[in-house]
Structures are given as C-alpha cells and as structure tokens.
Design an enzyme around this catalytic site. Structure first.
Site, PDB file in Angstrom:
ATOM      1  N   THR A  41     -57.844  26.309  -7.804  1.00 38.57           N
ATOM      2  CA  THR A  41     -55.858  26.512  -9.192  1.00 38.57           C
ATOM      3  C   THR A  41     -56.503  27.535  -9.552  1.00 38.57           C
ATOM      4  O   THR A  41     -55.808  28.657 -10.317  1.00 38.57           O
ATOM      5  CB  THR A  41     -56.601  26.086 -10.310  1.00 38.57           C
ATOM      6  OG1 THR A  41     -57.992  25.855 -10.116  1.00 38.57           O
ATOM      7  CG2 THR A  41     -56.268  23.890  -9.683  1.00 38.57           C
ATOM      8  N   HIS A  46     -66.196  28.021 -11.451  1.00 41.65           N
ATOM      9  CA  HIS A  46     -66.575  28.507 -12.750  1.00 41.65           C
ATOM     10  C   HIS A  46     -67.452  27.405 -13.177  1.00 41.65           C
ATOM     11  O   HIS A  46     -68.181  27.041 -11.653  1.00 41.65           O
ATOM     12  CB  HIS A  46     -65.803  28.021 -13.632  1.00 41.65           C
ATOM     13  CG  HIS A  46     -65.224  26.677 -14.080  1.00 41.65           C
ATOM     14  ND1 HIS A  46     -65.296  26.071 -14.221  1.00 41.65           N
ATOM     15  CD2 HIS A  46     -63.106  26.426 -13.603  1.00 41.65           C
ATOM     16  CE1 HIS A  46     -64.599  24.746 -14.159  1.00 41.65           C
ATOM     17  NE2 HIS A  46     -63.713  25.863 -13.617  1.00 41.65           N
ATOM     18  N   HIS A  49     -67.777  23.418 -11.809  1.00 42.29           N
ATOM     19  CA  HIS A  49     -68.242  22.961 -10.618  1.00 42.29           C
ATOM     20  C   HIS A  49     -69.841  23.218 -10.292  1.00 42.29           C
ATOM     21  O   HIS A  49     -69.865  23.065  -9.633  1.00 42.29           O
ATOM     22  CB  HIS A  49     -66.552  24.576  -9.566  1.00 42.29           C
ATOM     23  CG  HIS A  49     -65.544  24.645 -10.136  1.00 42.29           C
ATOM     24  ND1 HIS A  49     -65.276  25.580 -10.134  1.00 42.29           N
ATOM     25  CD2 HIS A  49     -64.813  23.363  -9.700  1.00 42.29           C
ATOM     26  CE1 HIS A  49     -64.186  24.911 -10.497  1.00 42.29           C
ATOM     27  NE2 HIS A  49     -63.205  23.383 -10.030  1.00 42.29           N
ATOM     28  N   LYS A  83     -55.336  13.087 -16.190  1.00 45.69           N
ATOM     29  CA  LYS A  83     -55.475  14.915 -16.753  1.00 45.69           C
ATOM     30  C   LYS A  83     -53.957  14.302 -17.713  1.00 45.69           C
ATOM     31  O   LYS A  83     -53.353  12.776 -17.545  1.00 45.69           O
ATOM     32  CB  LYS A  83     -54.474  15.238 -16.015  1.00 45.69           C
ATOM     33  CG  LYS A  83     -54.688  16.399 -14.998  1.00 45.69           C
ATOM     34  CD  LYS A  83     -56.392  17.311 -15.582  1.00 45.69           C
ATOM     35  CE  LYS A  83     -57.152  17.841 -14.795  1.00 45.69           C
ATOM     36  NZ  LYS A  83     -58.168  16.969 -14.484  1.00 45.69           N
ATOM     37  N   ARG A  87     -49.599  19.159 -13.505  1.00 46.85           N
ATOM     38  CA  ARG A  87     -50.181  20.716 -12.865  1.00 46.85           C
ATOM     39  C   ARG A  87     -48.761  21.446 -13.549  1.00 46.85           C
ATOM     40  O   ARG A  87     -48.009  21.067 -12.115  1.00 46.85           O
ATOM     41  CB  ARG A  87     -50.765  21.296 -12.430  1.00 46.85           C
ATOM     42  CG  ARG A  87     -52.342  19.575 -12.901  1.00 46.85           C
ATOM     43  CD  ARG A  87     -53.695  20.442 -12.083  1.00 46.85           C
ATOM     44  NE  ARG A  87     -54.476  20.056 -12.284  1.00 46.85           N
ATOM     45  CZ  ARG A  87     -56.119  19.651 -11.671  1.00 46.85           C
ATOM     46  NH1 ARG A  87     -55.808  20.380 -10.501  1.00 46.85           N
ATOM     47  NH2 ARG A  87     -56.910  18.993 -11.322  1.00 46.85           N
ATOM     48  N   GLN A 168     -56.032  12.088  -0.476  1.00 51.88           N
ATOM     49  CA  GLN A 168     -57.344  12.715  -0.765  1.00 51.88           C
ATOM     50  C   GLN A 168     -58.446  11.260   0.386  1.00 51.88           C
ATOM     51  O   GLN A 168     -59.409  11.658   1.058  1.00 51.88           O
ATOM     52  CB  GLN A 168     -58.242  12.379  -1.812  1.00 51.88           C
ATOM     53  CG  GLN A 168     -59.216  13.268  -2.531  1.00 51.88           C
ATOM     54  CD  GLN A 168     -59.930  12.815  -3.690  1.00 51.88           C
ATOM     55  OE1 GLN A 168     -59.479  13.305  -4.384  1.00 51.88           O
ATOM     56  NE2 GLN A 168     -61.371  12.874  -4.188  1.00 51.88           N
ATOM     57  N   ASP A 189     -64.121  11.133 -12.987  1.00 51.11           N
ATOM     58  CA  ASP A 189     -63.557  10.909 -12.649  1.00 51.11           C
ATOM     59  C   ASP A 189     -62.815  10.854 -11.589  1.00 51.11           C
ATOM     60  O   ASP A 189     -61.130  10.564 -11.060  1.00 51.11           O
ATOM     61  CB  ASP A 189     -62.332  11.992 -13.783  1.00 51.11           C
ATOM     62  CG  ASP A 189     -62.907  13.418 -13.161  1.00 51.11           C
ATOM     63  OD1 ASP A 189     -64.354  13.214 -12.461  1.00 51.11           O
ATOM     64  OD2 ASP A 189     -62.291  14.613 -13.461  1.00 51.11           O
ATOM     65  N   LYS A 227     -66.991  18.917 -23.042  1.00 51.98           N
ATOM     66  CA  LYS A 227     -67.435  19.453 -21.319  1.00 51.98           C
ATOM     67  C   LYS A 227     -67.842  20.375 -21.233  1.00 51.98           C
ATOM     68  O   LYS A 227     -67.236  21.547 -21.870  1.00 51.98           O
ATOM     69  CB  LYS A 227     -65.513  19.154 -20.992  1.00 51.98           C
ATOM     70  CG  LYS A 227     -66.157  18.852 -19.640  1.00 51.98           C
ATOM     71  CD  LYS A 227     -64.727  18.821 -18.830  1.00 51.98           C
ATOM     72  CE  LYS A 227     -64.611  17.983 -16.713  1.00 51.98           C
ATOM     73  NZ  LYS A 227     -63.462  18.087 -16.670  1.00 51.98           N
ATOM     74  N   LYS A 230     -66.620  25.616 -20.615  1.00 51.84           N
ATOM     75  CA  LYS A 230     -65.576  26.558 -22.102  1.00 51.84           C
ATOM     76  C   LYS A 230     -66.298  26.995 -22.937  1.00 51.84           C
ATOM     77  O   LYS A 230     -67.617  25.544 -23.787  1.00 51.84           O
ATOM     78  CB  LYS A 230     -64.421  25.367 -22.402  1.00 51.84           C
ATOM     79  CG  LYS A 230     -63.519  23.951 -21.506  1.00 51.84           C
ATOM     80  CD  LYS A 230     -62.902  24.996 -20.419  1.00 51.84           C
ATOM     81  CE  LYS A 230     -62.124  24.237 -19.976  1.00 51.84           C
ATOM     82  NZ  LYS A 230     -60.813  25.116 -18.801  1.00 51.84           N
ATOM     83  N   THR A 231     -65.578  28.189 -23.680  1.00 49.97           N
ATOM     84  CA  THR A 231     -66.106  28.986 -24.456  1.00 49.97           C
ATOM     85  C   THR A 231     -64.947  29.504 -24.904  1.00 49.97           C
ATOM     86  O   THR A 231     -64.074  28.922 -24.961  1.00 49.97           O
ATOM     87  CB  THR A 231     -66.816  29.776 -23.973  1.00 49.97           C
ATOM     88  OG1 THR A 231     -66.098  31.067 -23.685  1.00 49.97           O
ATOM     89  CG2 THR A 231     -68.306  29.991 -22.911  1.00 49.97           C
TER      90      THR A 231
END
Length: 415
Positions: A41, A46, A49, A83, A87, A168, A189, A227, A230-231
């Site tokens: 994506t 990041h 991962h 989700k 997306r 998948q 998930d 989670k 994230k910032t």
C-alpha cells in the site's frame, strides 16, 4: 536442545492461534518454508510491520526457510479483513513501485529471505481460470461464516474484496507446491485468510496428505489499547528518507515503561533471560530509561544497521549537550523534521521574536531568559536584548533551532 517455535512464541506472549501443532513441529524439523504476506500500500513498510518481519527472522533462527510474499496482485484489490470500509484502489504502476521499495527493505533486513510477488501468477490468470481453479473449491456458506467477511456484510462488501480471501488461499497453495512452504503466519486479524489457505490446500492435495498449517500472533497494542506504530504525525516508516534514523530511535526512546517489556518480546530476538536482566536493571534507576535505550538500540540497529544507530545516538547526544553546530546538514534536518515548527517573520527584535514564537510568554520573561543566558541560538547564549533575529542567524536552510534552558528546543521557520 532447541525448544519448538510454538513454545518460543508462547513464552513471548506472541501466540494467538494455530491450526495443528504436530504439523508445525514437523515443519520445523524438516526446515520447511514459512511465509508472511505484505500489502504494497506504500513504497515502504512501517513499524507496525516490524512484528512480522522479526517473526520471519525468528522462524529462520528455528530452522525454517523464510518467505515474504508481496501482494502485487492482491494489492490491486486490498484486504477487507476487519476494515470499516473499502480501500482506495491503487494503479498497477503504484503497486509495482511499492513492491520494489518493500522488496529492497526486506532483502536488507533478512538478507537470505525469499521475496516473491503474487502478481507473477495472479496477473496471468483470467476470470475463467479463477472460477475453475479457485472458485469451485470455496463454498459460499463457508466464506460467509468467516468473521473477517461477515463483519463487513452489513456495512457493504464488494465482490472484489470478497474474492480476496480466495486469492490469498491460492497464494498459499502456490508456495506450498512451488517453494515447499508449509506454514503461513500473520496477525490475529488474518486467521480467516490463513485457514482459507490451509483448507484450500487440503481440498487440492487431500486432507490426510496436507502438511499446510497456520499460526496467528497477538496484535501489538500499547497499554491504552491503541495499535502500536501510530503517532500524531502519522506512521513511523522503516525508510530513512521518510522517517530519519534519529526520529526512529526517538520513537522507541519515548515508549512508556509498561510497554517496553512487551516491545522487547515482540520486536527483538533477545533471549528472555536478557530481557529480564535489562528490566531488573531499569527498575533500580527508572529515570535513566535503561529499557528504552536498549530497546531503541536493538530495533534501530536491526532496521538501520550499526551506522544508523551511531547517527541517531550522535544527534541525541548533540541535543543533550547543546553542541548542534557540530552536526552535518542532513543530521540537523533530521531534528527539524521530528519537531513542531513555528513560522515567524525575519527581522524581529529578539524579545519580540521570543514572544511571537511562544518561547517566552511576555517581553519581561524574554528579557529574564536572555539575562540568565537561558536562550541559546547556534551554541551562543550571550544574546543582547537589542539583537535582531534575521537570515544571518539561520541554523540550516531557512530554520533556526532555539534552545531554552537545559534541554527544551524549538524549531523556527523564517518567512
């Protein structure tokens, strides 16, 4: 004797679910392939991962052959699992660029990893091929019963996204057949997608013959349930051009004590005894942030190498000592990128400058700070009240870094 990978995952509080313990142990003994998928994506992974990247390395240390599958094909669709909405679709060109960027990162992080792109087989498949090869082996009731699909039905789920779990599952089959890959891992998930794969393989090779198995890991959340990764400023990227080595290092330095032990277990391969030793040492003098420093060192070295760690520590030390002017331009820009910036016009008298930028609350406080030598610009704290702050005082490019007191810094952008 080395214990099983499942025991290792349990001891680290990583293990969530697994399909068949006997098959997993057999896969470990046979040195079978183990894979994890990454959605392209963006052109960089990041810190969110990192848990699965470290897990691939962990499995490698336990004798498995690590495989990363990049969703050059499935990334054109997007995984709907848990989700809230569909997306935005990326173009083939965007996905291809992202795949190349992520492939380079994975090859650096785990040098002998086998990185594959599922577009190599999915991209060549026609709709008729898909329906005959894959669709006929998936029962509609079976798919609708999966939580990752059923949770989206009421809010809306397109046929495009509905097909994702089947694709998948087919990916797992391709790796099982072509790469001797028996195990798929993922976050909690991904359970629905992983079992789609094990069931599909069983339907193709016979349940009694299938060696396919799957494992899911607990998601990495902080003590407040948020989670990890994230910032306020967004994702913490593994690409140093998006998140500098210094910013990356500081992200881990700033973690809470209560989160550090879990981060050590999830994001490093340090033995548990070593983690406990660091924890005990930290508890004696928490103000020294021993756990945070060791965690930042371990993870930064893994992602950016020894040189990246040295650069991050050099910048950190310069900020602590105030010797910023010893840093190179790119290092100064790393500091600037990591901090909030305030814009101000060039040519203000310094007391007005300090008030305008909210470094001081009033002219009176500004004068007091200057008289005490508590304001420093470019290592100079002997600043006269009559001084004009202009472009001659820039630290780097059009920025001035101002130090207040012993360790508070402000980044001012001259306009």
């Amino acid at each position: 004797m080395m214990h099983s990978i499942l025991e290792e995952l349990k001891q680290r509080d990583l293990l969530k679910q697994f399909t068949n313990e006997e098959k997993i142990i057999k896969a470990q003994n046979e040195g079978a392939g183990i894979y994890c998928g990454f959605d392209p994506t963006a052109d960089s992974l990041h810190v969110g991962h990192l848990i699965q990247i470290i897990n691939l390395k962990r499995f490698k240390d336990f004798g498995f052959a690590p495989i990363a599958i990049l969703g050059g094909g499935t990334g054109m669709i997007g995984d709907p699992s848990f989700k809230s909405e569909e997306r935005n679709l990326l173009t083939l060109e965007q996905v291809s660029q992202n795949v190349e960027g992520i492939k380079k990162q994975l090859n650096f992080l785990i040098p002998d990893i086998n990185v594959v792109n599922n577009n190599d087989w999915l991209g060549k498949m026609s709709l008729i091929d898909f329906l005959r090869e894959i669709g006929k082996d998936f029962n509609l009731a079976y798919l609708l019963a999966k939580e990752n699909i059923s949770s989206r039905i009421e809010k809306g789920l397109s046929i495009t996204e509905f097909s994702y779990t089947m694709l998948q599952g087919y990916d797992f089959f391709r790796l099982y057949e072509d790469q001797n890959c028996w195990v798929q891992i993922g976050g909690s998930d991904q359970w629905g997608n992983i079992t789609s794969g094990t069931d599909y393989i069983a339907s193709r090779v016979g349940r009694e013959n299938s060696k396919a198995c799957g494992i899911t890991m607990n998601l990495l959340t902080k003590k407040d349930g948020v989670k990890f990764g994230k910032t306020e400023s967004g994702a913490v990227w593994l690409d140093k051009t998006k998140t500098s080595e210094y910013e990356f290092y500081q992200f881990f330095i700033n973690q809470d004590d209560e989160d550090c032990e879990k981060l050590f277990k999830f994001l490093t391969t340090l033995p548990l005894e070593e983690i406990e030793k660091v924890k005990q040492e930290h508890s004696k003098e928490p103000f020294k942030r021993i756990m945070q420093k060791r965690l930042a060192q371990e993870v930064t070295t893994f992602v950016h190498g020894k040189e990246g760690l040295e650069k991050a520590e050099k910048i950190t030390q310069a900020l602590f000592s105030g010797e910023l002017m010893q840093l190179e331009k790119n290092e100064l820009l790393s500091i600037i990128n990591s901090m909030q910036k305030t814009e101000v016009k060039s040519g203000l008298q310094i007391t007005d400058f300090l008030v305008e930028t909210k470094i001081a609350s009033s002219k009176r406080e500004a004068r007091e700070l200057l008289n005490e030598g508590a304001i420093s610009i470019n290592n100079n704290n002997k600043l006269n009240e009559e001084l004009t702050v202009d472009s001659k005082m820039l630290t780097v490019e059009n920025f001035i870094i101002v130090k207040k007191g012993k360790k508070k810094y402000f980044v001012i952008e001259m306009i």
